[in-house]
Design an enzyme around this catalytic site. Structure first.
Site, PDB file in Angstrom:
ATOM      1  N   CYS A 273      61.501  25.802  68.130  1.00 51.04           N
ATOM      2  CA  CYS A 273      62.773  26.343  67.842  1.00 51.04           C
ATOM      3  C   CYS A 273      63.038  25.985  66.450  1.00 51.04           C
ATOM      4  O   CYS A 273      62.624  26.464  65.545  1.00 51.04           O
ATOM      5  CB  CYS A 273      63.647  25.972  69.026  1.00 51.04           C
ATOM      6  SG  CYS A 273      65.191  26.418  68.888  1.00 51.04           S
TER       7      CYS A 273
ATOM      8  N   ASP B 212      62.111  37.002  73.675  1.00 53.89           N
ATOM      9  CA  ASP B 212      63.192  36.088  73.084  1.00 53.89           C
ATOM     10  C   ASP B 212      64.172  36.593  72.576  1.00 53.89           C
ATOM     11  O   ASP B 212      64.207  37.417  71.586  1.00 53.89           O
ATOM     12  CB  ASP B 212      62.349  35.226  72.110  1.00 53.89           C
ATOM     13  CG  ASP B 212      63.114  34.053  71.450  1.00 53.89           C
ATOM     14  OD1 ASP B 212      64.465  33.917  71.585  1.00 53.89           O
ATOM     15  OD2 ASP B 212      62.497  33.148  70.615  1.00 53.89           O
TER      16      ASP B 212
ATOM     17  N   HIS C  63      62.191  32.495  75.122  1.00 56.20           N
ATOM     18  CA  HIS C  63      62.568  31.497  74.198  1.00 56.20           C
ATOM     19  C   HIS C  63      62.054  30.095  74.854  1.00 56.20           C
ATOM     20  O   HIS C  63      62.469  29.827  76.071  1.00 56.20           O
ATOM     21  CB  HIS C  63      63.883  31.549  73.492  1.00 56.20           C
ATOM     22  CG  HIS C  63      64.106  30.553  72.274  1.00 56.20           C
ATOM     23  ND1 HIS C  63      63.482  30.628  71.218  1.00 56.20           N
ATOM     24  CD2 HIS C  63      64.547  29.205  72.361  1.00 56.20           C
ATOM     25  CE1 HIS C  63      63.901  29.577  70.149  1.00 56.20           C
ATOM     26  NE2 HIS C  63      64.462  28.541  71.105  1.00 56.20           N
TER      27      HIS C  63
END
Length: 269
Positions: free
Chosen positions: A148, A205, A237
């Site tokens: 991330c 995502d 994600h």
């Protein structure tokens, strides 16, 4: 003084209470725990894991999500240590505050994450590399991986430090607005990138549109880094984060295997 709440290596972020999927890697055969690095007068906590009693180890920097180095990231460091690496996971938000204490993600991003300058992050990672070189690590075999927020850092640090042999970026932001703290994004440095980075991304995502992946591929094509992408069609994600509902065990395991292979392929093993 360093806030000891940021050095526990246990527990999870308040914003993401763990699910039943949490993977736990033991410390048998490892030296694992927290160290402090002094960087421009600031004590930066770093979770370190490595095979016990070994030296000349390949080095991997493990860069956290926006939640900082909690138990999941510490566990990832131990996973690398079990594979023979000296793994270092620094608390890169130590100057901004303790992300584990904030349950609201927009507040966390506004008050802590966005306040960490890219230059500061790079300097802390440089300090990690210097420490590794003096403490059993072979920085001629230097890799970096991140998740991330840490995926974005992986691309940027690979551009910043040509000593990095290879990187693996997990669903990190690739493009966006810049400011005085975040002065560039991966798409901006891609044409001059020389370090091969493997990007592991997810078609579902909603925070990282696939058109930015395509933009990144086009920018990389202007250079010669040898970077590649894998886009998982069914993943969203944070599909590697086993403590979160987003976890996708199949794609997480595939990504982990690809990470180890990528590092071996590029001399980080």
């Amino acid at each position: 003084m360093t806030d000891n709440s940021q050095k526990s290596g246990t527990g999870f972020a308040a914003a993401t209470p763990p699910t039943a999927n949490v993977i736990t890697t033991d410390t048998e055969g490892l030296t694992a725990g927290w160290i402090d690095l002094a960087v421009n007068g600031q004590a930066v906590p770093v979770y370190r894991a490595q095979p016990e009693g070994k030296s000349d180890l390949p080095v991997v920097l493990v860069i956290s999500e926006i939640f900082g180095v909690h138990e999941h990231i510490a566990d990832v460091a131990r996973r690398f240590a079990k594979q023979g690496y000296l793994a270092l996971a620094p608390q890169l938000f130590v100057r901004q505050g303790d992300p584990s204490a904030i349950a609201d993600i927009p507040t966390l991003f506004r008050d802590i994450v966005s306040q960490a300058p890219d230059a500061q992050v790079n300097g802390d990672l440089d300090a990690c590399v210097a420490w590794a070189a003096q403490n059993g690590g072979n920085v001629d075999k230097l890799g970096i991986t991140g998740f991330c927020w840490g995926g974005r850092v992986t691309w940027l640090y690979s551009s910043h430090n040509p000593q990095v042999k290879a990187g693996v970026a997990w669903y990190g932001r690739l493009a966006g607005d810049t400011n005085d703290k975040q002065t560039s994004h991966p798409v901006d440095v891609a044409p001059t990138l020389r370090v091969p980075v493997l990007g592991l991304y997810a078609a579902q995502d909603t925070g990282i549109p696939l058109d930015t992946v395509e933009r990144m591929k086009a920018a990389l094509a202007q250079g010669s880094s040898g970077s590649e992408f894998v886009v998982y069609p069914d993943a969203g994600h944070a599909f590697y984060a086993d403590y979160r509902p987003s976890y996708n065990a199949r794609d997480a395991q595939d990504g982990w295997n690809r990470t180890l292979d990528w590092f071996r392929q590029h001399g980080v093993a």
